[in-house]
Design a protein around this motif. Structure first.
Motif, mmCIF file in Angstrom:
data_model
loop_
_atom_site.group_PDB
_atom_site.id
_atom_site.type_symbol
_atom_site.label_atom_id
_atom_site.label_comp_id
_atom_site.label_asym_id
_atom_site.label_seq_id
_atom_site.Cartn_x
_atom_site.Cartn_y
_atom_site.Cartn_z
ATOM 1 N N ARG A 13 0.807 -1.218 0.000
ATOM 2 C CA ARG A 13 0.000 0.000 0.000
ATOM 3 C C ARG A 13 0.848 1.279 0.000
ATOM 4 O O ARG A 13 0.319 2.354 0.302
ATOM 5 N N LEU A 15 2.003 3.092 -2.427
ATOM 6 C CA LEU A 15 1.472 4.099 -3.346
ATOM 7 C C LEU A 15 0.177 4.703 -2.807
ATOM 8 O O LEU A 15 -0.095 5.882 -3.012
ATOM 9 N N ASN A 16 -0.615 3.899 -2.114
ATOM 10 C CA ASN A 16 -1.841 4.422 -1.505
ATOM 11 C C ASN A 16 -1.536 5.434 -0.409
ATOM 12 O O ASN A 16 -2.230 6.444 -0.265
ATOM 13 N N LEU A 18 1.060 7.387 -0.336
ATOM 14 C CA LEU A 18 1.469 8.609 -1.023
ATOM 15 C C LEU A 18 0.274 9.314 -1.664
ATOM 16 O O LEU A 18 0.204 10.548 -1.669
ATOM 17 N N LYS A 19 -0.666 8.539 -2.175
ATOM 18 C CA LYS A 19 -1.834 9.119 -2.853
ATOM 19 C C LYS A 19 -2.847 9.692 -1.868
ATOM 20 O O LYS A 19 -3.411 10.769 -2.085
ATOM 21 N N GLU A 20 -3.075 9.004 -0.755
ATOM 22 C CA GLU A 20 -4.121 9.400 0.198
ATOM 23 C C GLU A 20 -3.592 10.277 1.334
ATOM 24 O O GLU A 20 -4.349 11.008 1.974
ATOM 25 N N PHE A 24 -5.067 8.127 4.729
ATOM 26 C CA PHE A 24 -4.836 6.694 4.511
ATOM 27 C C PHE A 24 -5.418 5.836 5.633
ATOM 28 O O PHE A 24 -6.189 4.904 5.383
ATOM 29 N N GLU A 396 -4.165 19.912 -0.550
ATOM 30 C CA GLU A 396 -4.186 18.520 -0.952
ATOM 31 C C GLU A 396 -3.840 17.634 0.243
ATOM 32 O O GLU A 396 -2.859 17.882 0.949
ATOM 33 N N ASN A 398 -2.648 14.740 0.203
ATOM 34 C CA ASN A 398 -1.423 13.963 -0.005
ATOM 35 C C ASN A 398 -0.205 14.872 -0.116
ATOM 36 O O ASN A 398 0.886 14.431 -0.484
ATOM 37 N N ASP A 399 -0.363 16.137 0.199
ATOM 38 C CA ASP A 399 0.740 17.088 0.228
ATOM 39 C C ASP A 399 1.124 17.290 1.692
ATOM 40 O O ASP A 399 0.364 17.856 2.469
#
Length: 416
Positions: A13, A15-16, A18-20, A24, A396, A398-399
């Motif tokens: 997970r 990438l998740n 990093l994306k969420e 998360f 954001e 994820n920022d």
């Protein structure tokens, strides 16, 4: 017999995460209806926790360790190698005591005086500017405050460059590619800067007040009676300057909250320190700052019927715990008055970590953060008038750290 731990199915997970970003663990808490679950991150098994009960477990130093939990990329940018956040047991108690020796009422009074002083100076010098970003302004103001308080010499022409380098340390850990390497270069440069000052103190080339961190840390002895090496001293001095500079993220969120909730801003006109603190505590609860704290289990144990194996990476959701429905009434509503008469525990409100200040891993600078935010809020509400132009206030999730996209710009500013 232990029960099976809820599991976030999938091969990995990372990438998740990093994306969420901040969402998360919260997203999976809601989907799986649990405060504890197993997943895989960066190729290894990880356990994710959220809520005050889980936080109390996470900060049990008989069950968890820190020394090998933080990813190398975080140590090389945010914390610095060998910093207090990565220590355990006697080494940690000794180093944490060094920090806590500075956190007395006199220090808080000094910081409380310096913050409005440097905000006044900033806006006097900014008179010719059409627009000011509160986020970028706070970086410069708080670097000056931090250096003055710690005894670190700061030349005026250097302040913009150094403020930018310091901010790279907390803007880069979760970044990939060029931004991450920029953070590592900045870490190297600011470490060299402070190491040179430590050498100057020890060789008697500069004089520093013995009550200042630069002097105290330069001559501090570890649990074995040895002077800290200059690299470690530099890391720990930056572990004061960096988080003080990072309060600029909260300043951006103060600006956002004053804009999003104008009825709350009106209540702050002439407010006392207690009412100002209700507002800043709600800012710290409501908006994201740092997403997770990391540790590794240091023993095999069971908790709430689930088995934990020694050596397992464990993440505590800081943002989600501050919005957990079991701990907070109407957590999605911005409501400063919730802090009136509120009783804090070491685990139910953890924007900068939880546990004990003196012996645990709760941020030693949390007192400093509150003073800096309170004085900044008072300045913005009661001592500075300004307009807020049209801009993008969204951020954001994820920022990391999350800052409004246009960094909260103001114009037409004038002193009251």
């Amino acid at each position: 017999m232990a029960q099976d731990m809820p599991r976030d199915e999938g091969l990995d997970r990372t990438l998740n995460v990093l994306k969420e970003g901040y969402g998360f663990i919260m997203n999976r808490r809601e989907a799986l209806n649990t405060d504890v679950f197993e997943t895989r991150i960066m190729g290894e098994k990880a356990i994710c926790l959220t809520g005050s009960e889980a936080a109390e477990l996470f900060y049990d130093d008989t069950r968890f360790r820190r020394r090998d939990a933080a990813p190398a990329r975080v140590e090389k940018t945010l914390f610095g190698e060998g910093g207090v956040q990565t220590l355990d047991e006697e080494a940690h108690y000794n180093r944490k005591g060094m920090f806590m020796s500075l956190m007395d009422d006199e220090a808080m009074d000094e910081i409380g005086m310096l913050v409005p002083q440097y905000w006044q100076l900033y806006f006097k010098e900014a008179g010719s500017l059409e627009t000011v970003s509160l986020y970028e302004a706070a970086k410069v103001v708080f670097l000056q405050v931090a250096c003055k308080w710690t005894g670190v010499p700061l030349e005026d022409p250097e302040k913009e460059t150094l403020a930018s380098r310091i901010s790279d340390l907390y803007e880069s850990p979760a970044a990939l590619g060029i931004q991450h390497w920029k953070g590592r270069r900045s870490r190297s440069k600011v470490n060299d800067w402070i190491e040179g000052l430590v050498e100057d103190v020890r060789e008697g080339r500069i004089e520093v007040d013995q009550g200042k961190a630069l002097y105290t840390f330069s001559w501090h002895r570890d649990e074995k009676g040895n002077l800290l090496d200059k690299k470690t001293v530099a890391v720990e001095i930056l572990n004061l300057i960096r988080p003080m500079n990072a309060v600029s993220v909260w300043v951006a969120m103060i600006g956002l909250a004053l804009h999003e909730f104008p009825e709350e801003k009106h209540k702050l006109k002439g407010a006392d320190d207690i009412e100002l603190e209700w507002f800043i505590q709600e800012v710290r609860r409501y908006y994201p700052f740092f997403p997770f704290a990391a540790a590794r289990t240091d023993a095999d144990f069971e908790w709430q019927g689930y088995s934990f194996e020694a050596g397992t990476l464990t993440l505590l959701d800081l943002y989600g715990t501050n919005r957990h429905p079991s701990d907070w009434v109407d957590p999605d509503i911005f409501m400063p008055e919730r802090f009136k008469g509120w009783q804090q525990t070491p685990f139910n409100f953890i924007p900068q970590g939880g546990g004990s200040y003196d012996f645990g891993h709760r941020c030693a600078g949390e007192f400093v953060t509150i003073v800096m935010m309170r004085e900044t809020l008072d300045f913005l509400v009661n001592h500075l008038a300004y307009d807020v132009p049209d801009q993008d206030f969204s951020f954001e999730f994820n920022d990391i750290p999350a800052v409004p996209n246009d960094k909260v710009k103001i114009n037409n500013f004038r002193f009251l």
